[in-house]
Each structure stands twice: as structure tokens, then as C-alpha cells.
Design a protein around this motif. Structure first.
Motif, PDB file in Angstrom:
ATOM      1  N   GLN A  27      -4.170   4.354  -4.002  1.00  0.00           N
ATOM      2  CA  GLN A  27      -5.615   4.581  -3.746  1.00  0.00           C
ATOM      3  C   GLN A  27      -6.287   5.332  -4.868  1.00  0.00           C
ATOM      4  OE1 GLN A  27      -6.436   6.811  -0.317  1.00  0.00           O
ATOM      5  NE2 GLN A  27      -5.242   8.564  -0.888  1.00  0.00           N
ATOM      6  N   ASN A  47      -2.648  -3.619   3.390  1.00  0.00           N
ATOM      7  CA  ASN A  47      -4.062  -3.249   3.484  1.00  0.00           C
ATOM      8  C   ASN A  47      -4.855  -4.065   4.500  1.00  0.00           C
ATOM      9  OD1 ASN A  47      -5.919  -1.339   2.753  1.00  0.00           O
ATOM     10  ND2 ASN A  47      -6.709  -2.487   1.006  1.00  0.00           N
ATOM     11  N   ASN A  97      -2.777   6.105   1.491  1.00  0.00           N
ATOM     12  CA  ASN A  97      -3.892   5.209   1.767  1.00  0.00           C
ATOM     13  C   ASN A  97      -4.259   5.331   3.249  1.00  0.00           C
ATOM     14  OD1 ASN A  97      -5.393   2.777   2.520  1.00  0.00           O
ATOM     15  ND2 ASN A  97      -4.871   2.019   0.489  1.00  0.00           N
ATOM     16  N   VAL A 143       0.849  -1.193   0.000  1.00  0.00           N
ATOM     17  CA  VAL A 143       0.000   0.000   0.000  1.00  0.00           C
ATOM     18  C   VAL A 143       0.885   1.243   0.000  1.00  0.00           C
ATOM     19  CG1 VAL A 143      -1.637   1.308   1.396  1.00  0.00           C
ATOM     20  CG2 VAL A 143      -1.916  -1.158   1.141  1.00  0.00           C
TER      21      VAL A 143
END
Length: 191
Positions: free
Chosen positions: A191, A52, A10, A6
Motif C-alpha cells: 500500500q 484486493n 492493506n 496484497v
């Protein structure tokens, strides 16, 4: 399975992660995937929020850092032979020793490295992959890697330790990362 890392920006990277128990679905496979992802990304630690998952889980392999130090550098970290360890539901008990600076990076914030001051020693409670409870004290490079990964499960990033002027100077790089305008040689999720 190699999972995407990620990227900065995010919201999961800013959440305080939740504790888990032995019933967490697919935990063994998740831990295996975290190790595989970390090594494929040339990392020395990886926290679940970076893939995540807002859970209190991270893995650390500080042995590879220690093994790659020159002999005179190893003398700076007496007793630190490195670890390869899973940390579940970790909580810091104490931070001790002087603050010392080291140039840190993060797989979620690629191509940004900054000097960060952290304590020399950490005592931490955690469960291993078999949910056996431990309280251990770590120092040197190993403590630093643990503290970096621990920050991830607390919703903090290494850039949070930077002075305001330094943060301003890297703002453009951070914006590029969060908008996906960066190339790395590992899988990332924007994202």
C-alpha cells in the motif's frame, strides 16, 4: 493471470467481505486467476481479500499438503484426503473438537510462521463455483486451511491468534512487510 498478493497492512485484509451472486463480473476468470496465483505463490489456499477483492470467495487445495506428508504423519489425520475446492459465500455453522497447534504462514505475511491453535473440525455452508449450495464437515489439515482462508473473508489474520508478547516480537517483521521491505518470489502489492 497471476495477480499480486496484497501485503499485510492493506486495509482490505481487515474488512469483512461481502457476499456475491452469479452476476459478479468476470467471476469465472477471477477464480481461474486465483488458482493460478495460489499455485505460482506455492500456496495451499487463497482468499479474495488477498488479491484486493473484499468478497466472500476463497480457494483451497489441501491435497498437496496431504500428499507430501510421510506415512506416519498421514496417520495423524485419518479420513483427511484433502480437497481442491472453491468456496463462495461461506459461513461457519459449527466448530468442534479439541484445539490443536500447527505452524501456519500466509502469503500476505511472507516469511512469518507461527503456531496457531484451531479446532479439529469445522462444519461450513458454502456455494461452489456453480453456486450449488453445500453443507460439509471437514477435519484435520483441510479444516485448518479452510479456517485460515475463512478468517480472511472475516477480516482476520492468523497473527490475531498470537499471544501479545509474541505479537510484540514480530512487530518489526510486520512493519517491514507493510512498508515493502521484503523480497519474495511472487508478485506482491504494497500500500
Amino acid at each position: 493471470m497471476i495477480l499480486p498478493i496484497v501485503a499485510y497492512g492493506n486495509p482490505v485484509l481487515r474488512k469483512v467481505a461481502e457476499e456475491i451472486d452469479q452476476q459478479y463480473p468476470g467471476l469465472e476468470a477471477l477464480i481461474d486467476s486465483m488458482w493460478e496465483t495460489m499455485y505460482a505463490s506455492n500456496g495451499v489456499g487463497l482468499a479474495a481479500p488477498q488479491i484486493n477483492k473484499a468478497i466472500r470467495l476463497f480457494v483451497v487445495d489441501s491435497k498437496q499438503i496431504i500428499e507430501n506428508l510421510e506415512d506416519d504423519e498421514k496417520d495423524q489425520y485419518p479420513g483427511d484426503e484433502g480437497i481442491t475446492q472453491v468456496f463462495i459465500n461461506a459461513h461457519i455453522k459449527t466448530l468442534e473438537g479439541a484445539l490443536w497447534s500447527y505452524n501456519e504462514g500466509c502469503l500476505s505475511i511472507p516469511k512469518v510462521r507461527e503456531d496457531v491453535k484451531r479446532n479439529e473440525t469445522v462444519t461450513i455452508t458454502y456455494q461452489d463455483e456453480n453456486f450449488k449450495q453445500h453443507t460439509r464437515t471437514f477435519s484435520g489439515i483441510t479444516a485448518r486451511v479452510i479456517l485460515h482462508e475463512y478468517d480472511h473473508i472475516e477480516g482476520k489474520l492468523f497473527i490475531d491468534y498470537l499471544p501479545p508478547l509474541r505479537k510484540k516480537l514480530i512487530k518489526g517483521k510486520l512493519n517491514d512487510i507493510s512498508s515493502g521491505k521484503i523480497r519474495v518470489d511472487y508478485k506482491m502489492s504494497f500500500q
